[in-house]
Design a protein around this motif. Structure first.
Motif, mmCIF file in Angstrom:
data_model
loop_
_atom_site.group_PDB
_atom_site.id
_atom_site.type_symbol
_atom_site.label_atom_id
_atom_site.label_comp_id
_atom_site.label_asym_id
_atom_site.label_seq_id
_atom_site.Cartn_x
_atom_site.Cartn_y
_atom_site.Cartn_z
ATOM 1 N N GLU A 1 45.761 125.364 7.864
ATOM 2 C CA GLU A 1 46.568 124.286 7.295
ATOM 3 C C GLU A 1 48.029 124.707 7.158
ATOM 4 O O GLU A 1 48.945 123.927 7.437
ATOM 5 C CB GLU A 1 45.999 123.861 5.934
ATOM 6 C CG GLU A 1 46.719 122.705 5.304
ATOM 7 C CD GLU A 1 46.636 121.393 6.074
ATOM 8 O OE1 GLU A 1 47.410 120.478 5.740
ATOM 9 O OE2 GLU A 1 45.815 121.275 7.002
ATOM 10 N N VAL A 2 48.270 125.944 6.760
ATOM 11 C CA VAL A 2 49.644 126.462 6.666
ATOM 12 C C VAL A 2 50.304 126.428 8.039
ATOM 13 O O VAL A 2 51.446 125.991 8.189
ATOM 14 C CB VAL A 2 49.663 127.890 6.076
ATOM 15 C CG1 VAL A 2 51.045 128.516 6.180
ATOM 16 C CG2 VAL A 2 49.177 127.884 4.628
ATOM 17 N N ALA A 3 49.580 126.859 9.058
ATOM 18 C CA ALA A 3 50.106 126.838 10.427
ATOM 19 C C ALA A 3 50.450 125.413 10.860
ATOM 20 O O ALA A 3 51.497 125.166 11.463
ATOM 21 C CB ALA A 3 49.104 127.462 11.395
ATOM 22 N N ARG A 4 49.586 124.477 10.524
ATOM 23 C CA ARG A 4 49.839 123.075 10.876
ATOM 24 C C ARG A 4 51.094 122.561 10.177
ATOM 25 O O ARG A 4 51.961 121.949 10.797
ATOM 26 C CB ARG A 4 48.636 122.209 10.500
ATOM 27 C CG ARG A 4 48.763 120.761 10.961
ATOM 28 C CD ARG A 4 47.681 119.873 10.381
ATOM 29 N NE ARG A 4 47.809 119.674 8.947
ATOM 30 C CZ ARG A 4 48.733 118.880 8.370
ATOM 31 N NH1 ARG A 4 49.604 118.238 9.091
ATOM 32 N NH2 ARG A 4 48.765 118.757 7.052
ATOM 33 N N LEU A 5 51.204 122.830 8.885
ATOM 34 C CA LEU A 5 52.362 122.371 8.123
ATOM 35 C C LEU A 5 53.674 122.969 8.633
ATOM 36 O O LEU A 5 54.704 122.305 8.638
ATOM 37 C CB LEU A 5 52.189 122.710 6.636
ATOM 38 C CG LEU A 5 51.136 121.903 5.890
ATOM 39 C CD1 LEU A 5 50.854 122.536 4.530
ATOM 40 C CD2 LEU A 5 51.583 120.455 5.734
ATOM 41 N N LEU A 6 53.618 124.225 9.059
ATOM 42 C CA LEU A 6 54.821 124.895 9.546
ATOM 43 C C LEU A 6 55.036 124.703 11.044
ATOM 44 O O LEU A 6 56.023 125.191 11.592
ATOM 45 C CB LEU A 6 54.762 126.392 9.203
ATOM 46 C CG LEU A 6 54.837 126.716 7.714
ATOM 47 C CD1 LEU A 6 54.567 128.195 7.481
ATOM 48 C CD2 LEU A 6 56.196 126.315 7.157
ATOM 49 N N ASP A 7 54.094 124.000 11.687
ATOM 50 C CA ASP A 7 54.172 123.717 13.116
ATOM 51 C C ASP A 7 54.293 125.004 13.945
ATOM 52 O O ASP A 7 55.182 125.149 14.784
ATOM 53 C CB ASP A 7 55.341 122.769 13.415
ATOM 54 C CG ASP A 7 55.261 122.194 14.826
ATOM 55 O OD1 ASP A 7 54.145 122.045 15.357
ATOM 56 O OD2 ASP A 7 56.330 121.909 15.413
ATOM 57 N N VAL A 8 53.386 125.948 13.653
ATOM 58 C CA VAL A 8 53.331 127.204 14.400
ATOM 59 C C VAL A 8 51.889 127.487 14.798
ATOM 60 O O VAL A 8 50.954 126.941 14.218
ATOM 61 C CB VAL A 8 53.872 128.404 13.577
ATOM 62 C CG1 VAL A 8 55.342 128.226 13.255
ATOM 63 C CG2 VAL A 8 53.059 128.648 12.325
ATOM 64 N N ASP A 9 51.729 128.340 15.781
ATOM 65 C CA ASP A 9 50.400 128.838 16.139
ATOM 66 C C ASP A 9 49.933 129.741 15.001
ATOM 67 O O ASP A 9 50.730 130.526 14.462
ATOM 68 C CB ASP A 9 50.495 129.635 17.452
ATOM 69 C CG ASP A 9 49.149 130.039 17.988
ATOM 70 O OD1 ASP A 9 48.480 130.861 17.319
ATOM 71 O OD2 ASP A 9 48.757 129.564 19.053
ATOM 72 N N ILE A 10 48.690 129.659 14.635
ATOM 73 C CA ILE A 10 48.170 130.457 13.519
ATOM 74 C C ILE A 10 48.424 131.949 13.730
ATOM 75 O O ILE A 10 48.631 132.697 12.774
ATOM 76 C CB ILE A 10 46.670 130.169 13.269
ATOM 77 C CG1 ILE A 10 46.241 130.750 11.925
ATOM 78 C CG2 ILE A 10 45.825 130.665 14.427
ATOM 79 C CD1 ILE A 10 44.873 130.327 11.478
ATOM 80 N N ARG A 11 48.463 132.389 14.969
ATOM 81 C CA ARG A 11 48.690 133.813 15.253
ATOM 82 C C ARG A 11 50.061 134.280 14.787
ATOM 83 O O ARG A 11 50.256 135.461 14.511
ATOM 84 C CB ARG A 11 48.508 134.089 16.743
ATOM 85 C CG ARG A 11 47.058 133.907 17.185
ATOM 86 C CD ARG A 11 46.899 134.021 18.658
ATOM 87 N NE ARG A 11 47.486 132.843 19.297
ATOM 88 C CZ ARG A 11 47.418 132.568 20.578
ATOM 89 N NH1 ARG A 11 46.804 133.401 21.400
ATOM 90 N NH2 ARG A 11 47.959 131.485 21.073
ATOM 91 N N GLU A 12 51.016 133.361 14.673
ATOM 92 C CA GLU A 12 52.351 133.718 14.189
ATOM 93 C C GLU A 12 52.333 134.062 12.709
ATOM 94 O O GLU A 12 53.282 134.670 12.202
ATOM 95 C CB GLU A 12 53.342 132.590 14.445
ATOM 96 C CG GLU A 12 53.668 132.396 15.894
ATOM 97 C CD GLU A 12 54.733 131.336 16.102
ATOM 98 O OE1 GLU A 12 55.745 131.370 15.362
ATOM 99 O OE2 GLU A 12 54.556 130.492 16.987
ATOM 100 N N LEU A 13 51.291 133.667 12.005
ATOM 101 C CA LEU A 13 51.184 133.934 10.576
ATOM 102 C C LEU A 13 50.511 135.264 10.274
ATOM 103 O O LEU A 13 50.398 135.650 9.109
ATOM 104 C CB LEU A 13 50.416 132.808 9.877
ATOM 105 C CG LEU A 13 51.050 131.428 9.954
ATOM 106 C CD1 LEU A 13 50.135 130.387 9.331
ATOM 107 C CD2 LEU A 13 52.417 131.407 9.289
#
Length: 69
Positions: A51-63
């Motif tokens: 959900e954080v990745a979606r909100l920030l519009d990034v691939d989850i791997r970037e997190l």
């Protein structure tokens, strides 16, 4: 046990010009929880990380901090 940086939430928030408060409001969570994630004191559940990745519009791997370089 040595401190391990696991997530990059704080870095990505800065890159996206967003704040802990904004993320907490979007997720309906307490700002203290977000701060603990940003300090890598605790880690968010995998579903929340998506959900954080979606909100920030990034691939989850970037997190996440890579395990191999």
């Amino acid at each position: 046990m040595a401190f391990k940086e696991i997530n990059r939430i704080k870095v990505v928030l800065v890159e996206k010009r967003r704040t802990n408060k904004w993320l907490a409001e979007e997720l309906g969570m307490n700002t203290t929880t977000i701060s603990r994630w940003c300090r890598n004191d605790v880690q968010p559940p995998l579903e929340t990380l998506f959900e954080v990745a979606r909100l920030l519009d990034v691939d989850i791997r970037e997190l996440l901090v890579p395990t191999k370089k």
